[in-house]
Design an enzyme around this catalytic site. Structure first.
Site, PDB file in Angstrom:
ATOM      1  N   SER A  41      -2.825  -1.591  13.519  1.00 20.05           N
ATOM      2  CA  SER A  41      -3.696  -0.324  12.724  1.00 20.05           C
ATOM      3  C   SER A  41      -4.105  -0.743  11.614  1.00 20.05           C
ATOM      4  CB  SER A  41      -3.144   0.946  12.972  1.00 20.05           C
ATOM      5  OG  SER A  41      -1.804   0.952  12.497  1.00 20.05           O
ATOM      6  N   ASP A 327      -2.742   8.723   5.291  1.00 16.04           N
ATOM      7  CA  ASP A 327      -2.105   9.656   6.399  1.00 16.04           C
ATOM      8  C   ASP A 327      -0.689   9.397   6.246  1.00 16.04           C
ATOM      9  OD1 ASP A 327      -1.787   7.285   7.935  1.00 16.04           O
ATOM     10  OD2 ASP A 327      -3.152   7.668   9.315  1.00 16.04           O
ATOM     11  N   HIS A 330      -0.493   4.980   7.144  1.00 13.04           N
ATOM     12  CA  HIS A 330      -1.663   3.920   6.476  1.00 13.04           C
ATOM     13  C   HIS A 330      -1.941   4.107   5.067  1.00 13.04           C
ATOM     14  CE1 HIS A 330      -1.871   4.557  10.930  1.00 13.04           C
ATOM     15  NE2 HIS A 330      -1.852   3.439  11.099  1.00 13.04           N
TER      16      HIS A 330
END
Length: 363
Positions: A41, A327, A330
Site C-alpha cells: 500500500s 491515516d 500510511h
C-alpha cells in the site's frame, strides 16, 4: 498574505530541488527508459481498485492533494514516494497501475504494487484479493511479453532495454502486521529471528527471479519503525522512552538488519546485478518530528474508521504538512517526499547502501 506565503514556500522548494539536481527532466529525457514498481500500500496507485478486497481507498480524502484533487487509490493525501521518484528520474507522468496500463504505456514502466500484499503468498489474505510479491512478478512477466511484441519480438533488444530500467521493491510490512503479529500460531511457533530469516530467504528467491527477468538496477526498501505507527501507539499505549512499541521495532529490525547482507550477497553472486538497500529506520527516524520536518507523528491527519483507514469523504486536517501520517498506517505526502529525497540524494551509507538512487539510475 497566507496565499503569498504559500506561493513563496512552494517556489523555494522547487528551486531547492532544481539546485540539488533532484529534478532531472530539465534535460528533456528520463535518466532511465522505464521504471517498474513492486510493493504494497505504500506504493499502490490503484491496482486494488479492481480487486475484491477491503484494502482499497478509491475515495476522498485520499488523493485530496494529488494533481486534480482526485482519489486514485493511493493510500495518502497526495503523491507517494514512487511518484516522486518517477519525477526525479525525469518522467513527465507517474507509472500507471498494472490493472489499467494500456498500449505503449508499458514501455516506460508499470506499477504492480498491491495493498495488503507481502513477501509470503498467504500474507494479507484476511483483506481479500491482492497481488503478492510473486504474483506481481508474474504480472511483470506478462508486461515483458507486451514489451517484446512492441519491440519486434527481439529477445536481445528487450533484455538490453530492461537492463537499463529502474526497479523498486517496498514490501514486507504486511508480513508482520497482516500475518505474524495477527497470527498467534505463527508467533508462538516461530521466534522473531526465524520469522525474519524466513522472510529474507523468500525475498532473496523473489529478487533472483526478478533478475532472471532482466532487472539489473533494483532498490529494496527496509520496513522502518512499524512500532511507531499511530495504529500501534494508539492500540498498545506504550510506556517507553521512545514513545513507540519497542518490541515490534525490535522484531522488524531483525529483518531490516539482514537486508544489507542480502544486497551484498546478490551483488557478488549475480552477474551485472546492482541492488541497493534503502534504510527507512535511519531516513525516517520513528517518532522524531523534528527530523521529519513535521509536528505530529502519533496521530493521523484524517478521521479514521475501525480498520484504520480514513472515513470516506470526511474532511482531513487542514495542515497536512504538519503530519507524518495520513491515516493510522500510511505516511502523508510530506513524509513520502522526505524519505525519497534522502533515498535519491543521500551520500550516507546508513541511509542508502551501497549507493543512492540517483547513482543507481545512471549506471
Amino acid at each position: 498574505m497566507a496565499f503569498a506565503a504559500k506561493t513563496w514556500l512552494i517556489g523555494c522548494i522547487i528551486a531547492l530541488l532544481f539546485d540539488l539536481k533532484l529534478v532531472s527532466f530539465v534535460d528533456g529525457a528520463p535518466q532511465v527508459p522505464c521504471y517498474f514498481i513492486f510493493g504494497d500500500s505504500l506504493s499502490d496507485c490503484g491496482n486494488n481498485n479492481k480487486l475484491q478486497t477491503l484494502a482499497k481507498v478509491n475515495f476522498l480524502p485520499y488523493g485530496i492533494d494529488y494533481p486534480g484533487g482526485i482519489s486514485t487509490g493511493r493510500f495518502t493525501n497526495g503523491k507517494t514516494a514512487v511518484d516522486f521518484l518517477a519525477e526525479f528520474l525525469g518522467f513527465d507522468h507517474h507509472m500507471p497501475a498494472f490493472t489499467s496500463v494500456q498500449g505503449k504505456e508499458v514501455l516506460q514502466g508499470v506499477n504492480y504494487a498491491s495493498s495488503g500484499s507481502g513477501i509470503l503468498n498467504d500474507t494479507g489474505k484476511i483483506v481479500g484479493e491482492r497481488f503478492s510479491l510473486l504474483q506481481q512478478i508474474d504480472n511483470h512477466k506478462s508486461i515483458i511479453e507486451r514489451i517484446k511484441q512492441l519491440q519486434g519480438n527481439n529477445d536481445k533488444t528487450t533484455d538490453a532495454y530492461l537492463g537499463k530500467c529502474m526497479y523498486t521493491v517496498n514490501i514486507g510490512s504486511n508480513d508482520y502486521e497482516g500475518n505474524y503479529l495477527m497470527s498467534p500460531a505463527a508467533s508462538q511457533t516461530t521466534p522473531p529471528d526465524k520469522w525474519a530469516a524466513q522472510l529474507v530467504a523468500a525475498y532473496s528467491d523473489a529478487l533472483k527471479i526478478l533478475h532472471d527477468l532482466g532487472a539489473r538496477k533494483v532498490a529494496i526498501w527496509g520496513l522502518g519503525s512499524l512500532g511507531c505507527e499511530p495504529s500501534q501507539i494508539i492500540e498498545m499505549k506504550p510506556n517507553t522512552t521512545s514513545g513507540c512499541v519497542d518490541d515490534i521495532n525490535h522484531m522488524v529490525s531483525l529483518f531490516d538488519n539482514s537486508l544489507p547482507k542480502l544486497v551484498d550477497d546478490l551483488n557478488k553472486k549475480i552477474p551485472d546485478a546492482h541492488f541497493v538497500y534503502v534504510n527507512m529506520s535511519n531516513i525516517n527516524p520513528g517518532n522524531n518530528p523534528a527530523a521529519l520536518g513535521v509536528k505530529v507523528t502519533k496521530q493521523p491527519c484524517c478521521k479514521v474508521g475501525d480498520a484504520g483507514s480514513c472515513i470516506p469523504n470526511s474532511p482531513p486536517c487542514a495542515n497536512r504538512n504538519d503530519y507524518s501520517y495520513f491515516d493510522l498506517y500510511h505516511p502523508t505526502e510530506k513524509a513520502h517526499l522526505h524519505g525519497i529525497l534522502k533515498a535519491y540524494n543521500s551520500t550516507k551509507p546508513q541511509d542508502v547502501y551501497p549507493m543512492n538512487l540517483s547513482k543507481l539510475a545512471l549506471l
